[in-house]
Write a protein that holds these residues in place. Structure first.
Motif, PDB file in Angstrom:
ATOM      1  N   PHE A  55       4.585   4.706   4.427  1.00  0.00           N
ATOM      2  CA  PHE A  55       4.800   5.929   3.645  1.00  0.00           C
ATOM      3  C   PHE A  55       5.610   6.945   4.457  1.00  0.00           C
ATOM      4  O   PHE A  55       6.541   7.560   3.933  1.00  0.00           O
ATOM      5  CB  PHE A  55       3.434   6.518   3.243  1.00  0.00           C
ATOM      6  CG  PHE A  55       3.545   7.730   2.376  1.00  0.00           C
ATOM      7  CD1 PHE A  55       3.742   7.596   1.008  1.00  0.00           C
ATOM      8  CD2 PHE A  55       3.491   9.002   2.912  1.00  0.00           C
ATOM      9  CE1 PHE A  55       3.873   8.708   0.200  1.00  0.00           C
ATOM     10  CE2 PHE A  55       3.621  10.115   2.116  1.00  0.00           C
ATOM     11  CZ  PHE A  55       3.811   9.976   0.755  1.00  0.00           C
ATOM     12  N   SER A 114       9.217   8.568   3.758  1.00  0.00           N
ATOM     13  CA  SER A 114       9.369  10.028   3.679  1.00  0.00           C
ATOM     14  C   SER A 114      10.478  10.523   4.593  1.00  0.00           C
ATOM     15  O   SER A 114      11.155  11.494   4.285  1.00  0.00           O
ATOM     16  CB  SER A 114       8.065  10.718   4.075  1.00  0.00           C
ATOM     17  OG  SER A 114       7.042  10.309   3.228  1.00  0.00           O
ATOM     18  N   VAL A 172       2.163   1.991  -3.460  1.00  0.00           N
ATOM     19  CA  VAL A 172       1.165   2.571  -4.370  1.00  0.00           C
ATOM     20  C   VAL A 172       0.979   4.066  -4.053  1.00  0.00           C
ATOM     21  O   VAL A 172       0.955   4.901  -4.963  1.00  0.00           O
ATOM     22  CB  VAL A 172      -0.189   1.821  -4.263  1.00  0.00           C
ATOM     23  CG1 VAL A 172      -1.253   2.511  -5.108  1.00  0.00           C
ATOM     24  CG2 VAL A 172      -0.027   0.381  -4.722  1.00  0.00           C
ATOM     25  N   LEU A 173       0.887   4.389  -2.749  1.00  0.00           N
ATOM     26  CA  LEU A 173       0.733   5.798  -2.351  1.00  0.00           C
ATOM     27  C   LEU A 173       1.910   6.619  -2.874  1.00  0.00           C
ATOM     28  O   LEU A 173       1.744   7.703  -3.423  1.00  0.00           O
ATOM     29  CB  LEU A 173       0.660   5.914  -0.828  1.00  0.00           C
ATOM     30  CG  LEU A 173      -0.644   5.481  -0.157  1.00  0.00           C
ATOM     31  CD1 LEU A 173      -0.505   5.542   1.357  1.00  0.00           C
ATOM     32  CD2 LEU A 173      -1.806   6.355  -0.593  1.00  0.00           C
ATOM     33  N   GLN A 174       3.110   6.063  -2.709  1.00  0.00           N
ATOM     34  CA  GLN A 174       4.317   6.768  -3.140  1.00  0.00           C
ATOM     35  C   GLN A 174       4.329   6.972  -4.652  1.00  0.00           C
ATOM     36  O   GLN A 174       4.607   8.066  -5.147  1.00  0.00           O
ATOM     37  CB  GLN A 174       5.549   5.955  -2.701  1.00  0.00           C
ATOM     38  CG  GLN A 174       6.875   6.637  -2.932  1.00  0.00           C
ATOM     39  CD  GLN A 174       7.108   7.778  -1.957  1.00  0.00           C
ATOM     40  OE1 GLN A 174       7.113   7.559  -0.760  1.00  0.00           O
ATOM     41  NE2 GLN A 174       7.267   8.990  -2.461  1.00  0.00           N
ATOM     42  N   ARG A 175       4.005   5.903  -5.385  1.00  0.00           N
ATOM     43  CA  ARG A 175       4.039   5.992  -6.850  1.00  0.00           C
ATOM     44  C   ARG A 175       3.000   6.985  -7.364  1.00  0.00           C
ATOM     45  O   ARG A 175       3.251   7.731  -8.304  1.00  0.00           O
ATOM     46  CB  ARG A 175       3.771   4.611  -7.472  1.00  0.00           C
ATOM     47  CG  ARG A 175       4.916   3.615  -7.341  1.00  0.00           C
ATOM     48  CD  ARG A 175       6.076   3.910  -8.276  1.00  0.00           C
ATOM     49  NE  ARG A 175       5.717   3.924  -9.683  1.00  0.00           N
ATOM     50  CZ  ARG A 175       5.693   2.864 -10.463  1.00  0.00           C
ATOM     51  NH1 ARG A 175       5.999   1.683  -9.984  1.00  0.00           N
ATOM     52  NH2 ARG A 175       5.384   2.969 -11.734  1.00  0.00           N
ATOM     53  N   PHE A 176       1.800   6.974  -6.761  1.00  0.00           N
ATOM     54  CA  PHE A 176       0.760   7.910  -7.199  1.00  0.00           C
ATOM     55  C   PHE A 176       1.154   9.341  -6.868  1.00  0.00           C
ATOM     56  O   PHE A 176       0.918  10.255  -7.656  1.00  0.00           O
ATOM     57  CB  PHE A 176      -0.593   7.539  -6.574  1.00  0.00           C
ATOM     58  CG  PHE A 176      -1.419   6.671  -7.474  1.00  0.00           C
ATOM     59  CD1 PHE A 176      -1.045   5.364  -7.727  1.00  0.00           C
ATOM     60  CD2 PHE A 176      -2.557   7.157  -8.095  1.00  0.00           C
ATOM     61  CE1 PHE A 176      -1.789   4.558  -8.579  1.00  0.00           C
ATOM     62  CE2 PHE A 176      -3.310   6.358  -8.957  1.00  0.00           C
ATOM     63  CZ  PHE A 176      -2.925   5.060  -9.191  1.00  0.00           C
ATOM     64  N   ALA A 177       1.732   9.544  -5.669  1.00  0.00           N
ATOM     65  CA  ALA A 177       2.126  10.899  -5.280  1.00  0.00           C
ATOM     66  C   ALA A 177       3.245  11.416  -6.190  1.00  0.00           C
ATOM     67  O   ALA A 177       3.251  12.578  -6.583  1.00  0.00           O
ATOM     68  CB  ALA A 177       2.580  10.904  -3.828  1.00  0.00           C
ATOM     69  N   ASP A 178       4.166  10.527  -6.543  1.00  0.00           N
ATOM     70  CA  ASP A 178       5.292  10.929  -7.400  1.00  0.00           C
ATOM     71  C   ASP A 178       4.859  11.243  -8.832  1.00  0.00           C
ATOM     72  O   ASP A 178       5.538  11.970  -9.544  1.00  0.00           O
ATOM     73  CB  ASP A 178       6.360   9.824  -7.436  1.00  0.00           C
ATOM     74  CG  ASP A 178       7.197   9.818  -6.169  1.00  0.00           C
ATOM     75  OD1 ASP A 178       7.162  10.821  -5.441  1.00  0.00           O
ATOM     76  OD2 ASP A 178       7.865   8.805  -5.893  1.00  0.00           O
ATOM     77  N   GLY A 179       3.753  10.655  -9.271  1.00  0.00           N
ATOM     78  CA  GLY A 179       3.304  10.860 -10.649  1.00  0.00           C
ATOM     79  C   GLY A 179       4.046   9.938 -11.601  1.00  0.00           C
ATOM     80  O   GLY A 179       4.867   9.122 -11.189  1.00  0.00           O
ATOM     81  N   LEU A 204       0.821  -1.211   0.000  1.00  0.00           N
ATOM     82  CA  LEU A 204       0.000   0.000   0.000  1.00  0.00           C
ATOM     83  C   LEU A 204       0.859   1.267   0.000  1.00  0.00           C
ATOM     84  O   LEU A 204       0.587   2.216  -0.749  1.00  0.00           O
ATOM     85  CB  LEU A 204      -0.935  -0.020   1.221  1.00  0.00           C
ATOM     86  CG  LEU A 204      -1.968   1.095   1.272  1.00  0.00           C
ATOM     87  CD1 LEU A 204      -2.871   1.057   0.044  1.00  0.00           C
ATOM     88  CD2 LEU A 204      -2.821   0.985   2.525  1.00  0.00           C
TER      89      LEU A 204
END
Lengths: 506, 172
Positions: free
Chosen positions: A423, A427, A218-225, A215
């Motif tokens: 996450f 960070s 996925v959060l990291q990849r979506f935030a990074d674009g 999870l």
């Protein structure tokens, strides 16, 4: 040993489903290894709930195959995409991508594949022969030795795992702190549950690891674009010729030995094995000037090293119950949901399972060679899978998989919380692997310490000076000292005063 | 600079929390039988060590901030660490909100509807031009997963409540 081996072989032959599971797991592993951001740990974590549908041996074959496949899979995107699919393949891109860019992508993949198979088979053979005697030795272990072993695991990952020593320690201690939640194993007192009845049984380990790895990713990849990278997807794997293979034999042997030894150390995984193998290959190479420009040795060394570390890291898991890497820490979850406790008694009570895992990992390495050879083009297409669709699908798999464990929504809530924790750890630059190993080793360390103190009549010095425990504690101190020394060595030198810069600053 | 301040705040909070939890461990009920190896022994060691490590790291961070006040050029490592692509926080908030929303939706409207809606919504967060793939992927993946869980693996899926429960019951 031979009896157990024959019995396990009989089990495998009588269960064709086992072979299908190994085939599936190798393909799944290569796919997860190949896609940057998914990694083998996520591949293993996502499959844990599914092992419920199989018997424990088949479940472990499934997870072992993923581990083998993903370690090689990382090299595909490293070579074709210059983006390592998994951390252990980071080194492969140094020479794999330059070779691919000069039009030899197939050759680079072939070298990586052959080296991975050699390293993987070497590591598995060592696992077969080293794990049983180590487990027999471990039967002599008492609480003092187990405590020392747990301390070694925690300090090793803090000091050798790369990055900052203090951050490694903080992450490991956070893992130990989370492991405290629940009933005290000796007195039955509720600790740090804050009145929540669901926490009395402690934090669900599987929910936590799925949250932290899958999870959070996925959060990291979506935030990074989305990032665009130069990809070479038109490839056909070409295995090296016999002459080319023989030319790298010394590198393959050296890296396989390094990888197996490093993998067997608790807390040190395939990534370290790959980097040390690469640096040793550079040191001993007759043509070091080619490194970084597409050298065959520069691909063979990290690939044989990281795949040998897979077998190596299974040695402490199966023989001692201590994870040798983050992936094997996750695999403990696969064993525990079937009520199996890894460690020396596993070799005695479940020898069929252990030897089936040995055979399964051996077969997985051979299958990796077959699939890697035939399907590199297909796996290259996997890299094109759109993450806007893949990412949410992974979240769905996480949620439904965790829910299916106990039909319990609170497990899903735990997974969500740990997704956030994972996450945050990333960070803050805290190593997630140290956290997860702390989570695994916490209960072992606590119970062993307290039992050891009771047996030693509350004399810690008497407990710590037992021969094996003392040696292991000494190794812990040495590994911490090594970490401190490594940090001091990495610290950049102070810039000499530059008189010309002064006016600009003013 | 903002990233550095966030780190300082996070490690300060962790230091304070570790100290508070150390005292919380100290207040655990006492067992006469295990007086010298009581329930508080290991937690105190863990939280004590954690508080020290966090405090040391916090001191390092604060010292770094004092030594290099705002306006000073960042090193390459610091630049890389502090780099956030455009829209980072918005995408993070959207994704996080969507995941939490999916968690609650699973409980109330069940697996099928919640998953299709979640996959559709999730596909719009990152740029992806193939609208047909976005629209077809969600229902196909949901149905395949439901079939795999319910019929292949015999594992249960969230069915929701009320009318949604009845709908789920009729379908799988």
């Amino acid at each position: 040993m031979l009896d157990a081996f024959i019995s396990a072989a009989g089990y495998m032959l009588g269960n064709p489903m086992s072979f299908l599971l190994i085939i599936f797991s190798v393909i799944w592993g290569i796919m997860f290894g190949a896609v940057p951001g998914l990694t083998g740990i996520v591949g293993v974590a996502l499959l844990i709930p599914f092992t419920f549908a199989f018997d424990p041996t088949q479940g472990m074959l499934l997870l072992g195959g993923v581990y083998v496949g993903s370690t090689f899979g990382g090299s595909i995107s490293a070579i074709l995409f210059n983006t390592p699919g998994s951390p252990e393949a980071a080194c492969t891109s140094l020479d794999g991508y330059p070779m691919a860019k000069r039009g030899e992508a197939g050759k680079a993949l072939g070298i990586a594949l052959a080296a991975s198979a050699v390293g993987g088979i070497f590591g598995t053979l060592v696992l077969m022969f080293a794990a049983p005697p180590l487990a027999r030795l471990a039967l002599e272990f008492g609480p003092a030795e187990y405590f020392a072993l747990a301390v070694l695991g925690i300090t090793a990952i803090a000091s050798i795992g790369g990055g900052s020593l203090i951050k490694g320690l903080i992450a490991g201690l956070l893992g130990l702190a989370v492991a405290l939640i629940g009933l005290d194993p000796l007195t039955g007192v509720a600790r740090f549950t804050f009145g929540n009845m669901m926490l009395l049984t402690g934090v669900s380990f599987i929910a936590a690891i799925i949250g932290i790895f899958a999870l959070a990713e996925v959060l990291q990849r979506f935030a990074d674009g989305l990032h665009k990278a130069e990809a070479i997807t038109e490839v056909s794997t070409k295995l090296p010729s016999w002459a080319e293979f023989i030319a790298t034999k010394a590198t393959l042997l050296r890296s396989s030995i390094i990888g197996t030894i490093i993998g067997a150390l608790p807390g040190v995984g395939a990534t370290t094995a790959a980097f040390i193998s690469y640096s040793e290959a550079f040191r001993w190479s007759k043509r070091p000037e080619l490194f970084g420009k597409g050298s065959a040795e520069g691909i063979a060394a990290p690939e044989s090293g990281n795949n040998a570390a897979v077998g190596g890291s299974m040695i402490p898991l199966l023989a001692l119950g201590i994870p040798g890497s983050a992936t094997t820490a996750v695999m403990i979850g696969g064993l525990t949901i079937h009520g199996i406790v890894p460690g020396p008694m596993l070799m005695q009570n479940n020898s069929d399972l252990v030897y089936s895992v040995f055979i399964g990992m051996f077969l997985a390495n051979v299958l990796m060679l077959v699939f890697g050879l035939r399907a590199a083009r297909l796996f290259a297409l996997v890299l094109k899978a759109p993450y806007p669709l893949v990412g949410p699908a992974i979240v769905v798999l996480c949620m439904t998989g965790v829910f299916a464990l106990n039909n319990n929504v609170s497990d899903v809530a735990v997974m969500l919380v740990f997704g956030g924790v994972g996450f945050l750890l990333k960070s803050l630059g805290l190593p997630v692997a140290s956290f997860i190993i702390g989570l695994v080793l916490g209960p072992i360390a606590e119970v062993s310490l307290r039992q050891g103190l009771i047996l030693a009549d509350y004399d810690f010095v008497a407990m710590a000076t037992r021969p094996i425990a003392g040696t292991l504690l000494l190794l812990s101190v040495l590994s911490l000292a090594y970490g401190v020394w490594g940090q001091l060595r990495r610290r950049p030198p102070q810039d000499p005063p530059n008189p010309q810069a002064e006016p600009e600053r003013a | 600079m903002l990233h550095k301040l966030f780190e300082v705040a996070a490690f300060a909070a962790m230091t304070i929390a570790s100290v508070a939890l150390w005292f919380s461990a100290d207040a655990l009920p006492v067992s006469k039988r295990y007086a010298q190896v009581d329930a508080d022994l290991w937690p105190k060691m863990v939280f004590g060590a954690l508080a020290i490590c966090c405090a040391v790291h916090l001191a390092q961070k604060v010292a770094g901030l004092i030594a290099a006040p705002s306006g000073m050029p960042l090193s390459e490592d610091e630049k890389l660490e502090a780099y956030r692509p455009e829209g980072y926080h918005l995408r993070l908030a959207l994704t996080g909100g969507l995941v939490v929303g999916y968690f609650f939706a699973l409980q109330y409207i069940g697996f099928l509807l919640a998953t299709v809606i979640f996959l559709w919504a999730g596909a719009w967060i990152l740029p992806f031009k193939n609208t047909a793939a976005k629209l077809t992927f969600a229902p196909v993946f949901t149905v395949l997963l439901a079939v795999l869980f319910s019929y292949g693996l015999q594992l249960s899926l969230p069915r929701g409540t009320g009318v949604f429960y009845d709908l789920s019951q009729a379908l799988f």
